[in-house]
Motif scaffolding. Structure first.
Motif, PDB file in Angstrom:
ATOM      1  N   LYS A 181       0.838  -1.203   0.000  1.00 36.50           N
ATOM      2  CA  LYS A 181       0.000   0.000   0.000  1.00 36.50           C
ATOM      3  C   LYS A 181       0.878   1.261   0.000  1.00 36.50           C
ATOM      4  CE  LYS A 181      -1.673   1.700   3.720  1.00 36.50           C
ATOM      5  NZ  LYS A 181      -2.174   1.724   5.098  1.00 36.50           N
ATOM      6  N   TRP A 182       1.918   1.258   0.847  1.00 33.32           N
ATOM      7  CA  TRP A 182       2.819   2.431   0.921  1.00 33.32           C
ATOM      8  C   TRP A 182       3.518   2.647  -0.413  1.00 33.32           C
ATOM      9  CZ3 TRP A 182       4.677  -0.070   6.028  1.00 33.32           C
ATOM     10  CH2 TRP A 182       3.877   0.380   7.099  1.00 33.32           C
ATOM     11  N   GLN A 183       3.996   1.556  -1.002  1.00 32.78           N
ATOM     12  CA  GLN A 183       4.735   1.676  -2.265  1.00 32.78           C
ATOM     13  C   GLN A 183       3.873   2.289  -3.357  1.00 32.78           C
ATOM     14  OE1 GLN A 183       7.993  -1.874  -1.597  1.00 32.78           O
ATOM     15  NE2 GLN A 183       6.340  -2.248  -3.032  1.00 32.78           N
ATOM     16  N   GLU A 184       2.644   1.853  -3.398  1.00 30.68           N
ATOM     17  CA  GLU A 184       1.742   2.363  -4.431  1.00 30.68           C
ATOM     18  C   GLU A 184       1.477   3.853  -4.211  1.00 30.68           C
ATOM     19  OE1 GLU A 184      -1.552  -0.387  -5.205  1.00 30.68           O
ATOM     20  OE2 GLU A 184      -2.639   1.411  -5.849  1.00 30.68           O
ATOM     21  N   LYS A 185       1.229   4.185  -2.956  1.00 34.83           N
ATOM     22  CA  LYS A 185       0.920   5.562  -2.606  1.00 34.83           C
ATOM     23  C   LYS A 185       2.105   6.496  -2.881  1.00 34.83           C
ATOM     24  CE  LYS A 185      -1.214   8.059   1.149  1.00 34.83           C
ATOM     25  NZ  LYS A 185      -1.455   8.145   2.571  1.00 34.83           N
ATOM     26  N   ALA A 186       3.314   5.967  -2.681  1.00 34.75           N
ATOM     27  CA  ALA A 186       4.517   6.806  -2.769  1.00 34.75           C
ATOM     28  C   ALA A 186       5.091   6.881  -4.180  1.00 34.75           C
ATOM     29  CB  ALA A 186       5.579   6.282  -1.803  1.00 34.75           C
ATOM     30  N   LEU A 187       4.426   6.273  -5.136  1.00 36.48           N
ATOM     31  CA  LEU A 187       4.945   6.281  -6.515  1.00 36.48           C
ATOM     32  C   LEU A 187       5.326   7.677  -7.031  1.00 36.48           C
ATOM     33  CD1 LEU A 187       2.966   3.541  -8.494  1.00 36.48           C
ATOM     34  CD2 LEU A 187       5.426   3.649  -8.036  1.00 36.48           C
ATOM     35  N   PRO A 188       4.519   8.718  -6.761  1.00 26.42           N
ATOM     36  CA  PRO A 188       4.889  10.058  -7.260  1.00 26.42           C
ATOM     37  C   PRO A 188       6.218  10.578  -6.700  1.00 26.42           C
ATOM     38  CG  PRO A 188       2.612  10.023  -6.465  1.00 26.42           C
ATOM     39  CD  PRO A 188       3.225   8.723  -6.070  1.00 26.42           C
ATOM     40  N   LEU A 189       6.751   9.939  -5.656  1.00 25.73           N
ATOM     41  CA  LEU A 189       7.991  10.420  -5.047  1.00 25.73           C
ATOM     42  C   LEU A 189       9.238   9.893  -5.773  1.00 25.73           C
ATOM     43  CD1 LEU A 189       7.040   9.919  -1.291  1.00 25.73           C
ATOM     44  CD2 LEU A 189       7.202  12.097  -2.507  1.00 25.73           C
ATOM     45  N   LYS A 190       9.015   8.932  -6.645  1.00 29.43           N
ATOM     46  CA  LYS A 190      10.133   8.306  -7.364  1.00 29.43           C
ATOM     47  C   LYS A 190      10.931   9.365  -8.127  1.00 29.43           C
ATOM     48  CE  LYS A 190      10.593   3.963  -9.836  1.00 29.43           C
ATOM     49  NZ  LYS A 190       9.830   2.872 -10.460  1.00 29.43           N
ATOM     50  N   GLY A 191      12.241   9.412  -7.865  1.00 31.76           N
ATOM     51  CA  GLY A 191      13.121  10.327  -8.590  1.00 31.76           C
ATOM     52  C   GLY A 191      13.122  11.753  -8.069  1.00 31.76           C
ATOM     53  N   VAL A 192      12.312  12.053  -7.065  1.00 32.72           N
ATOM     54  CA  VAL A 192      12.258  13.422  -6.525  1.00 32.72           C
ATOM     55  C   VAL A 192      13.585  13.742  -5.813  1.00 32.72           C
ATOM     56  CG1 VAL A 192      11.145  14.896  -4.794  1.00 32.72           C
ATOM     57  CG2 VAL A 192       9.747  13.479  -6.324  1.00 32.72           C
ATOM     58  N   ALA A 193      14.144  14.916  -6.131  1.00 30.01           N
ATOM     59  CA  ALA A 193      15.437  15.297  -5.560  1.00 30.01           C
ATOM     60  C   ALA A 193      15.247  15.947  -4.193  1.00 30.01           C
ATOM     61  CB  ALA A 193      16.151  16.259  -6.502  1.00 30.01           C
ATOM     62  N   VAL A 194      16.026  15.509  -3.222  1.00 29.09           N
ATOM     63  CA  VAL A 194      15.896  16.031  -1.855  1.00 29.09           C
ATOM     64  C   VAL A 194      17.263  16.351  -1.256  1.00 29.09           C
ATOM     65  CG1 VAL A 194      13.750  14.766  -1.382  1.00 29.09           C
ATOM     66  CG2 VAL A 194      15.938  13.707  -0.828  1.00 29.09           C
ATOM     67  N   VAL A 195      17.232  17.264  -0.281  1.00 27.23           N
ATOM     68  CA  VAL A 195      18.409  17.567   0.529  1.00 27.23           C
ATOM     69  C   VAL A 195      18.095  17.086   1.939  1.00 27.23           C
ATOM     70  CG1 VAL A 195      19.873  19.429   1.444  1.00 27.23           C
ATOM     71  CG2 VAL A 195      18.903  19.619  -0.853  1.00 27.23           C
ATOM     72  N   VAL A 196      19.086  16.562   2.641  1.00 22.71           N
ATOM     73  CA  VAL A 196      18.863  16.170   4.040  1.00 22.71           C
ATOM     74  C   VAL A 196      19.833  16.913   4.949  1.00 22.71           C
ATOM     75  CG1 VAL A 196      17.925  13.862   3.647  1.00 22.71           C
ATOM     76  CG2 VAL A 196      20.392  14.173   3.798  1.00 22.71           C
ATOM     77  N   GLN A 197      19.429  17.044   6.204  1.00 22.69           N
ATOM     78  CA  GLN A 197      20.332  17.669   7.168  1.00 22.69           C
ATOM     79  C   GLN A 197      21.388  16.657   7.628  1.00 22.69           C
ATOM     80  OE1 GLN A 197      18.630  20.439   9.917  1.00 22.69           O
ATOM     81  NE2 GLN A 197      20.011  19.805  11.559  1.00 22.69           N
ATOM     82  N   HIS A 198      20.942  15.452   7.996  1.00 24.69           N
ATOM     83  CA  HIS A 198      21.829  14.355   8.410  1.00 24.69           C
ATOM     84  C   HIS A 198      21.374  13.136   7.609  1.00 24.69           C
ATOM     85  CE1 HIS A 198      24.170  11.878  11.280  1.00 24.69           C
ATOM     86  NE2 HIS A 198      23.143  11.055  11.303  1.00 24.69           N
ATOM     87  N   ASP A 199      22.278  12.181   7.371  1.00 23.51           N
ATOM     88  CA  ASP A 199      21.888  11.017   6.564  1.00 23.51           C
ATOM     89  C   ASP A 199      21.009  10.039   7.340  1.00 23.51           C
ATOM     90  OD1 ASP A 199      22.607  11.152   3.881  1.00 23.51           O
ATOM     91  OD2 ASP A 199      24.729  11.019   4.400  1.00 23.51           O
ATOM     92  N   ASN A 200      19.839  10.533   7.710  1.00 21.50           N
ATOM     93  CA  ASN A 200      18.916   9.739   8.519  1.00 21.50           C
ATOM     94  C   ASN A 200      18.074   8.773   7.699  1.00 21.50           C
ATOM     95  OD1 ASN A 200      19.531  10.931  10.927  1.00 21.50           O
ATOM     96  ND2 ASN A 200      17.852  12.369  10.917  1.00 21.50           N
ATOM     97  N   TRP A 201      17.838   9.114   6.442  1.00 20.53           N
ATOM     98  CA  TRP A 201      16.813   8.395   5.668  1.00 20.53           C
ATOM     99  C   TRP A 201      17.360   7.624   4.486  1.00 20.53           C
ATOM    100  CZ3 TRP A 201      15.495  13.125   7.926  1.00 20.53           C
ATOM    101  CH2 TRP A 201      14.522  13.004   8.931  1.00 20.53           C
ATOM    102  N   ARG A 202      18.615   7.221   4.567  1.00 19.69           N
ATOM    103  CA  ARG A 202      19.263   6.488   3.486  1.00 19.69           C
ATOM    104  C   ARG A 202      18.383   5.317   3.016  1.00 19.69           C
ATOM    105  NH1 ARG A 202      21.851   4.027  -0.243  1.00 19.69           N
ATOM    106  NH2 ARG A 202      24.111   3.998  -0.287  1.00 19.69           N
ATOM    107  N   TYR A 203      17.850   4.565   3.972  1.00 20.04           N
ATOM    108  CA  TYR A 203      17.115   3.341   3.620  1.00 20.04           C
ATOM    109  C   TYR A 203      15.719   3.663   3.073  1.00 20.04           C
ATOM    110  CZ  TYR A 203      20.981   1.291   6.191  1.00 20.04           C
ATOM    111  OH  TYR A 203      22.246   0.948   6.614  1.00 20.04           O
TER     112      TYR A 203
END
Ligand SMILES: [Zn+2]
Length: 298
Positions: A181-203
């Motif tokens: 369900k999450w994967q389907e919902k998050a499809l629009p996020l594919k390839g979106v460029a982001v900046v992070v403060q700390h490498d918290n969300w690598r996975y």
């Protein structure tokens, strides 16, 4: 009346109930996972809240007292707790939770870690020499840890094996459906460029295929200098990003500075269960994370 009480006390003591397993969870995600896998069969103490920085925790006497009672330690490992857990183990004097004992469970032992540095240089900040320990941001990692944790519960609390097996099967089914369900919902996020403060969300990023273009903390755990931040701004001119992400346990200074200079959208995420009001359990944590990212992407 007194005699009656005395009699019932005698009765109780002649039928000893086996002691409930006490679990000491270092971070809220492991407390929550233990709860999913064991329900009220065990007693869970979670050492930190979702608003604390798990890299920096004080080994307070109250934590030592809880570690003393624990039959099972459930922590992240991979050096995340290196500044406080070894001290707790030592001061607790509790043989059950010493390194290598059945009561010592490190979640990262069951996940393939990313970002293992080729060259180790401690001067580069708290570098996560064993690899990126922030594994709870991918639900696939949660599932791998859940399987191992259920097996460990069965080992240290064999009496309740059937219950643990049943709860693991139920969790696995429900969690796998949730991942789809999450994967389907998050499809629009594919390839979106982001900046992070700390490498918290690598996975998380690898799972949903978000593209990290810059990290504000050049040295992990150390606030970036203005010079370093300016470098990021130049970098973003070449490869723009849609949003900058920070965790709500972090001081947002660097993130806010970037927002003020570039007008980029800021997204503050819960880093774990309890990291914000919505993220009440593991399911809600991923629901909320994806909702916030989708909203920022609009
Ligand atoms: Zn870290």
């Amino acid at each position: 009346m007194k005699i009656k009480i005395l009699f019932s006390l005698l009765l109780l003591s002649s039928f000893p109930v086996s002691a409930q397993l006490h679990v000491f969870a270092c971070e809220p995600e492991w407390g929550a996972l233990s709860q999913e896998l064991a329900g009220d069969t065990i007693n869970i103490y979670t050492a930190t809240s979702g608003l604390q920085d798990p890299h920096h925790i004080q080994a307070r006497p109250s934590l030592i007292a809880k570690a003393r009672q624990a039959g099972l330690l459930v922590c992240t490992g991979a050096e995340l707790e290196i500044g406080w857990l070894p001290l707790l183990q030592r001061k607790s004097g509790n043989a059950a939770i010493q390194t290598g004992a059945p009561g010592y469970f490190m979640a990262t032992d069951y996940v393939r870690l990313k970002d293992i540095p080729a060259v180790l240089d401690r001067s580069l900040g708290h570098i996560h020499a064993a690899g990126n320990p922030h594994i709870q941001t991918s639900p696939h990692n949660i599932l791998r840890v859940a399987k191992a944790l259920s097996e460990r519960l069965q080992q240290v609390d064999a009496e309740n094996t059937a219950l643990y097996q049943q709860r693991w099967e139920a969790f696995k089914q429900r969690w796998q459906l949730a991942i789809e369900k999450w994967q389907e919902k998050a499809l629009p996020l594919k390839g979106v460029a982001v900046v992070v403060q700390h490498d918290n969300w690598r996975y998380l990023f690898d799972w949903l295929q978000l593209k990290k273009v810059a990290t504000l903390e050049v040295k992990p755990g150390i606030p970036p200098t203005v010079g370093e931040l300016n470098k990021v701004i130049n970098q973003l001119k070449a490869s723009p990003a849609k949003m900058v992400i920070n965790a709500n346990y972090q001081p947002a200074r660097a993130t806010d500075w970037l927002v003020s200079k570039t007008g980029i959208t800021k997204v503050t995420l819960a880093f774990t269960v309890g990291g914000n009001e919505q993220s009440k359990d593991l399911y809600a944590l991923f629901d909320d994370t994806i909702n916030r990212l989708l909203k920022a992407n609009q």
